[in-house]
Design an enzyme around this catalytic site. Sequence first.
Site, PDB file in Angstrom:
ATOM      1  N   ASP A  49       0.834  -1.208   0.000  1.00 32.94           N
ATOM      2  CA  ASP A  49       0.000   0.000   0.000  1.00 32.94           C
ATOM      3  C   ASP A  49       0.865   1.253   0.000  1.00 32.94           C
ATOM      4  OD1 ASP A  49       0.678   0.375   2.731  1.00 32.94           O
ATOM      5  OD2 ASP A  49      -0.832  -1.128   3.238  1.00 32.94           O
ATOM      6  N   LYS A 101      -3.709   2.666   0.515  1.00 33.29           N
ATOM      7  CA  LYS A 101      -4.949   3.380   0.724  1.00 33.29           C
ATOM      8  C   LYS A 101      -4.608   4.809   1.079  1.00 33.29           C
ATOM      9  CE  LYS A 101      -5.951  -0.431   3.821  1.00 33.29           C
ATOM     10  NZ  LYS A 101      -6.008  -0.824   5.205  1.00 33.29           N
ATOM     11  N   MET A 147      -2.198   8.837  12.336  1.00 25.34           N
ATOM     12  CA  MET A 147      -3.347   9.260  11.517  1.00 25.34           C
ATOM     13  C   MET A 147      -4.052  10.466  12.136  1.00 25.34           C
ATOM     14  SD  MET A 147      -4.807   5.460  10.690  1.00 25.34           S
ATOM     15  CE  MET A 147      -4.383   4.770  12.277  1.00 25.34           C
TER      16      MET A 147
HETATM   17  N1  SAH Z   1       1.614   0.276  10.712  1.00 25.76           N
HETATM   18  C1  SAH Z   1       2.129   1.615  10.649  1.00 25.76           C
HETATM   19  C2  SAH Z   1       1.071   2.657  10.909  1.00 25.76           C
HETATM   20  C3  SAH Z   1      -0.033   2.706   9.909  1.00 25.76           C
HETATM   21  S1  SAH Z   1      -1.195   3.943  10.255  1.00 25.76           S
HETATM   22  C4  SAH Z   1       3.286   1.758  11.625  1.00 25.76           C
HETATM   23  O1  SAH Z   1       3.525   0.882  12.457  1.00 25.76           O
HETATM   24  O2  SAH Z   1       3.986   2.766  11.555  1.00 25.76           O
HETATM   25  C5  SAH Z   1      -0.644   5.259   9.230  1.00 25.76           C
HETATM   26  C6  SAH Z   1      -0.087   6.394  10.057  1.00 25.76           C
HETATM   27  O3  SAH Z   1       1.214   6.100  10.492  1.00 25.76           O
HETATM   28  C7  SAH Z   1       0.052   7.681   9.283  1.00 25.76           C
HETATM   29  O4  SAH Z   1      -1.160   8.394   9.239  1.00 25.76           O
HETATM   30  C8  SAH Z   1       1.084   8.433  10.106  1.00 25.76           C
HETATM   31  O5  SAH Z   1       0.504   9.006  11.247  1.00 25.76           O
HETATM   32  C9  SAH Z   1       1.963   7.286  10.597  1.00 25.76           C
HETATM   33  N2  SAH Z   1       3.166   7.130   9.762  1.00 25.76           N
HETATM   34  C10 SAH Z   1       3.538   6.039   9.078  1.00 25.76           C
HETATM   35  N3  SAH Z   1       4.730   6.233   8.471  1.00 25.76           N
HETATM   36  C11 SAH Z   1       5.118   7.478   8.785  1.00 25.76           C
HETATM   37  C12 SAH Z   1       6.263   8.271   8.477  1.00 25.76           C
HETATM   38  N4  SAH Z   1       7.258   7.813   7.711  1.00 25.76           N
HETATM   39  N5  SAH Z   1       6.317   9.526   8.971  1.00 25.76           N
HETATM   40  C13 SAH Z   1       5.339  10.012   9.752  1.00 25.76           C
HETATM   41  N6  SAH Z   1       4.238   9.305  10.079  1.00 25.76           N
HETATM   42  C14 SAH Z   1       4.128   8.055   9.616  1.00 25.76           C
END
Ligand code: SAH
Length: 474
Positions: free
Chosen positions: A250, A272, A385
Site C-alpha cells: 500500500d 490506501k 493518523m
Molecule cells: N503500521 C504503521 C502505521 C499505519 S497507520 C506503523 O507501524 O507505523 C498510518 C499512520 O502512520 C500515518 O497516518 C502516520 O501518522 C503514521 N506514519 C507512518 N509512516 C510514517 C512516516 N514515515 N512519517 C510520519 N508518520 C508516519
Amino acid sequence: MDFFPIFFDIKQKPCLVIGGGEVAARKVSLLLKAHSTVTVVSPKLSRELADWHEEGKLTHIARDFEDADIDQPVLVIAATDNRDVNKRASELAQARGIPVNVVDDPALCSFITPSIVDRSPVQIAISTGGASPVLARMIRTKLEGCIPAAYGRLGALVSDFREKVKAKFTNVDQRRAFWESVLDSTVADRVYSGHEDEAAEALQQAIDAADSNPKFKGEVYLVGAGPGDPDLLTFRALRLMQSCDVMVYDRLVSPAIRELVRRDAELIYVGKARDKHTMQQENINELLVRLAKEGKRVLRLKGGDPFIFGRGGEEIELLAQEGIPFQVVPGITAAAGCASYAGIPLTHRDYSQACVFVTGHLKDGTVDLNWPALAQPNQTVVFYMGLHGAPTLCKEMIGHGLPPSTPVALVQKGTTPDQKTVIATLDTLEETLRTHTFEPPTLIIVGEVVSLKEKLDWFNPEDPQGQAVKAGRW
Ligand code: SAH
C-alpha cells in the site's frame, strides 16, 4: 534510470576499435573475451595489440580512421586521443544506429561500459551511469571479494542441466522452487569444494527424485517495512522480499523499499489514502487467500509494523481460518522511527515514564478516545493518523487537564529524505497547521520529551554528511 542495462551477444560479429594505444587494448581484450571479430583501425599498435595481431586474434587496418570503416560493425569503440576523430566516428555510428562508445567522453557515447565482475557464465555489470567510475570500481572490488569464483562453475553446471529440468517441470514456479532448493544444497557445496562430478551426480539424483507435479503450497509473509528508510528493514524482511512471487503493498511503503523486492515478482497495489480506499479491507484479505491458494509466496508488505494500526491482525485471521501458512515480521513502527530521527526520546527518566500510541483518525468528525487517560503528566502520547483531526486532539488534551504549553512535534515522512519536523505547543498547533503545509503520513508526538529535540536533533535530510557529523560519528 539514465541507462538501460543489457547484455549484448557479439559472438563472431564484427566490432570496430578506432585507436591502437593502451586504452584501446583494454577494450579489445574485453571484446575478444566475448568472442567478437575485432578490427582495429590505427596507424600504430601498442605492443599488446601488436602481439594479438600476430597471433591472429584481430584484424589490423594500419592507417587513420576513414568514414567507410563504419559500414560493417555491430559495435564501435573510439579510443584515439584526437577528439575530432572520435566525434566523427560517434556521429557516423549514431546516424546508422550502431552502438558507439567513446572512451572517457560520455557526451559522444550511445552506450557506456560497466565495471564487470566476471564469473562466466555469471556476469555482474556495475554502472553509476557515468556519475562515478571510481565508486563503480569500489563496488566491484567488494563484490569480487564476496562472490566466490566457484559461482562461475556453478553457473556452468546449471546451464548443462537446464533443458532436463525444463522438461521435468513444466510449471515455471515449480521450476524456480526446484532450482532455489538445489542451488542452496549440497550440489552447490560440492561445486564450491571443487567436486563438479559429484555435484552433477547429486543434481541428476535430485531431478530424478523430484516430484514433477508437487502440491505447491502457498504462504503469506506479513512483513513490516518500517517507516521509510530502507536501512531500517530487518534482515528477515529483506530475505522474504527477495524470495516472494507476488507483493501486495500500500501507499505507506516507500519507493526506495519497493526497489528491494525481487525484480520479477508481480506487484499488486491496494491503496490506501484517507477516505479513498483503493481496495476494501475485506477484498485485500480475500486477495491474500486467493494468491496463496494459487501456490504463490505472497509478500504482504506494510508500512511500519503490521500489528500497529496496520490491520495485520485482520489479514491473518482469514488466513488462519483457511489453514494457509503465514509468518509475521515486525517492523519499526512510525513512532519509534520518527521519534529517533527527530531527536525525541519517547521516554526519559526526567520527563516521561510512559508512552501511548493512539489513533487520531476521526470517525464522523468525532474522536472517541479515553481522554482522561491520555491527558496525563509524565506521559508521551503519539497520535497516528492524527493530521486531519489535530486541532480537535489538542483541544481535548487541554480540556482534560494538560497545560496548553505542552510541546507537540509534527513529523512528516519521518526517516525519509523528505522528513520535515515542526515544533509547536498544544495551544499553537492549530495556528502552526495554518502556516505550514503538512502531507500524510504525519505523526504527532505530544509530551515534555519533545523539548529535548533542541539538544538531541541529529538527522538533517538535506545534508546527509552533516547528519553523521552532528551525531558525532565521524
Ligand atoms: N503500521 C504503521 C502505521 C499505519 S497507520 C506503523 O507501524 O507505523 C498510518 C499512520 O502512520 C500515518 O497516518 C502516520 O501518522 C503514521 N506514519 C507512518 N509512516 C510514517 C512516516 N514515515 N512519517 C510520519 N508518520 C508516519
